[in-house]
Design an enzyme around this catalytic site. Structure first.
Site, PDB file in Angstrom:
ATOM      1  CB  SER A 116      41.463 -90.830 -45.542  1.00 52.04           C
ATOM      2  OG  SER A 116      42.007 -90.926 -46.647  1.00 52.04           O
ATOM      3  CB  THR A 117      37.351 -90.053 -49.321  1.00 52.03           C
ATOM      4  OG1 THR A 117      38.171 -89.132 -49.464  1.00 52.03           O
ATOM      5  CG2 THR A 117      35.985 -90.490 -50.025  1.00 52.03           C
TER       6      THR A 117
ATOM      7  CG  HIS B 258      42.609 -84.184 -49.254  1.00 51.09           C
ATOM      8  ND1 HIS B 258      41.585 -84.026 -48.877  1.00 51.09           N
ATOM      9  CD2 HIS B 258      43.038 -82.573 -49.296  1.00 51.09           C
ATOM     10  CE1 HIS B 258      40.923 -82.824 -48.808  1.00 51.09           C
ATOM     11  NE2 HIS B 258      41.669 -82.041 -48.936  1.00 51.09           N
TER      12      HIS B 258
ATOM     13  N   GLY C 223      36.492 -83.223 -52.693  1.00 45.76           N
ATOM     14  CA  GLY C 223      36.526 -84.343 -53.967  1.00 45.76           C
ATOM     15  C   GLY C 223      36.646 -82.929 -55.141  1.00 45.76           C
TER      16      GLY C 223
ATOM     17  NE  ARG D 209      40.545 -95.134 -51.818  1.00 41.82           N
ATOM     18  CZ  ARG D 209      41.836 -95.820 -51.728  1.00 41.82           C
ATOM     19  NH1 ARG D 209      41.704 -96.372 -52.660  1.00 41.82           N
ATOM     20  NH2 ARG D 209      42.557 -94.856 -50.738  1.00 41.82           N
TER      21      ARG D 209
ATOM     22  CG  ASP E  25      35.201 -87.623 -54.616  1.00 44.80           C
ATOM     23  OD1 ASP E  25      34.541 -86.641 -54.790  1.00 44.80           O
ATOM     24  OD2 ASP E  25      35.996 -88.730 -54.779  1.00 44.80           O
TER      25      ASP E  25
ATOM     26  CG  HIS F 217      42.856 -78.273 -46.279  1.00 45.49           C
ATOM     27  ND1 HIS F 217      41.751 -77.534 -47.157  1.00 45.49           N
ATOM     28  CD2 HIS F 217      43.034 -79.680 -46.729  1.00 45.49           C
ATOM     29  CE1 HIS F 217      41.402 -78.376 -47.482  1.00 45.49           C
ATOM     30  NE2 HIS F 217      41.980 -79.228 -48.227  1.00 45.49           N
TER      31      HIS F 217
ATOM     32  CD  GLU G 196      39.839 -76.876 -54.391  1.00 40.62           C
ATOM     33  OE1 GLU G 196      39.107 -77.445 -54.478  1.00 40.62           O
ATOM     34  OE2 GLU G 196      40.999 -77.163 -54.752  1.00 40.62           O
TER      35      GLU G 196
ATOM     36  CG  ASP H 117      46.349 -82.919 -51.914  1.00 44.62           C
ATOM     37  OD1 ASP H 117      45.595 -83.968 -51.097  1.00 44.62           O
ATOM     38  OD2 ASP H 117      45.739 -81.729 -51.787  1.00 44.62           O
TER      39      ASP H 117
END
Ligand code: 6MZ
Ligand code: ZN
Length: 348
Positions: free
Chosen positions: A100-101, A20, A175, A103, A142, A18, A205, A288
């Site tokens: 990762s998102t 990001h 997100g 973009r 996200d 986990h 969460e 993170d």
């Protein structure tokens, strides 16, 4: 980073499930990004939460916005991803699932497809460097962007599942948990599951998401991120716990992230204890490592010192994480062999 973990934890072979990408950027890499973009006037203290500091979860999401400003070209993504992979490798992480998102950045010409391709290129470059780490990629949704973007992301992830030589293995839902509605994302998540993408979902969460968590657990996901408020003691329910247990869904637990983001009051109250006592598969992760100024060795050490785990118990914890990875069975067997080979030197 503020503390160095002891040598046992540094040398312990580890699995990180986990992480990001943009939350994992180290202060060293942030320096390089700030040098590339001095006009943004971003200072270092805007991108990381230091020792003893806490932020509300909402403030954490402001931090990601700042980092996203710094990482908005293919060159940035390539640098960030290779640096992050090298750092995990240096921390004895032998298997890493990065998420990762994708973009789109109109002003730099970055597209979501190029975003994913660039992360894949970084993984390949690190392999060519000969780093002792197996890296896979989870494409992230996200939740703030709604069902249509979620579906487009799934379609893109599906393509890469077939064309990336096994590097893209799954999908993440993440997100700001207080924004957006998980229910509306169900069709996209169902589609992902049906096409063979493994699902790791951020679940409960924050408090008061019983209904959403219940719906998402019915999929069921292959792993759960956090699951902080699933159990009855903190306002969840036995029904939710039973669903997790019945489907044997592993939890990804990130101690420092939850303390610094203030969803858990202190280390000793972390829900690691609840799930670990049940003997349920629980994997220690960083979430993170850049933003929360930590690394995986430290997280293992914190879990051990907070909950009184012996070195043997810590070893077992890192070894059992192998069973929770999304890569195929043959990779699990290779990793188990690696753990066996490394055991004598870690315990010497
Ligand atoms: C602290 N707890 C958390 N809860 C939920 N989502 C989180 C998160 N930490 C990170 N992210 C998700 O990861 C993104 C940054 O990395 P990428 O740009 O995707 O590489 C954030 O924008 C958020 O969507
Ligand atoms: Zn997360």
């Amino acid at each position: 980073m503020e503390n160095e973990a002891d040598v046992f934890y540094r040398q312990l072979p580890k699995v990180e499930l986990h992480a990001h990408l943009n939350g994992s950027v180290s202060s060293h890499t942030i320096e390089k990004l700030i040098d590339r973009k001095p006009h943004l006037n971003i200072e270092h203290n805007m991108t990381a939460i230091g020792k003893g500091q806490r932020r509300t979860l909402d403030e954490c999401f402001q931090v990601f916005k700042v980092i996203h400003q710094l990482v908005d070209t293919e060159e940035d993504i390539l640098m960030v991803a290779t640096d992050v992979i090298r750092e995990f490798a240096a921390d004895s992480v032998k298997y890493l699932e990065l998420r990762s998102t994708p973009r789109e950045e109109k002003h730099t010409g970055l597209t979501k497809r190029r975003y994913i391709e660039t992360v894949i290129r970084a993984i390949q470059l690190c392999k060519e460097e000969g780093l002792d780490i197996d890296v896979r990629f989870l494409v992230a949704i996200d939740r703030r962007n709604g069902p249509q973007v979620a579906m487009e992301t799934v379609e893109l992830a599906e393509e890469f599942l077939l064309s990336s030589n096994g590097l893209v293995v799954g999908l993440d839902l993440s997100g700001d948990p207080t924004v957006g509605d998980g229910k509306s994302l169900l069709p996209a998540l169902e589609r992902a599951k049906n096409c063979g993408l493994k699902l790791s979902l951020h679940l409960s969460e924050v408090p008061s998401q019983l209904e959403e968590s219940d719906l998402l657990l019915n999929l069921p996901p292959d792993r759960i991120g956090h699951g902080t408020f699933l159990h009855p003691e903190v306002g969840g329910s036995q029904i939710l716990v039973d669903k997790v247990l019945k489907n044997n869904i592993p939890l990804e637990l990130c101690l420092t992230s939850n303390i610094k983001g203030q969803t858990v009051p202190c280390y000793s109250k972390h829900h690691f204890k609840y799930w670990y006592q049940l003997g349920h598969p629980s994997v220690i992760c960083t979430d993170d490592k850049g933003v929360f100024s930590t690394d995986l060795s430290q997280e293992y050490q914190l879990a051990a010192s907070t909950f009184g785990l012996s070195r043997e118990a810590v070893w077992k914890l890192s070894q059992q994480a192998i069973d929770c990875i999304f890569a195929p069975e043959a990779v699990k067997q290779q990793l188990k062999q690696k753990w066996t080979d490394l055991q004598p030197q870690v315990f010497q």
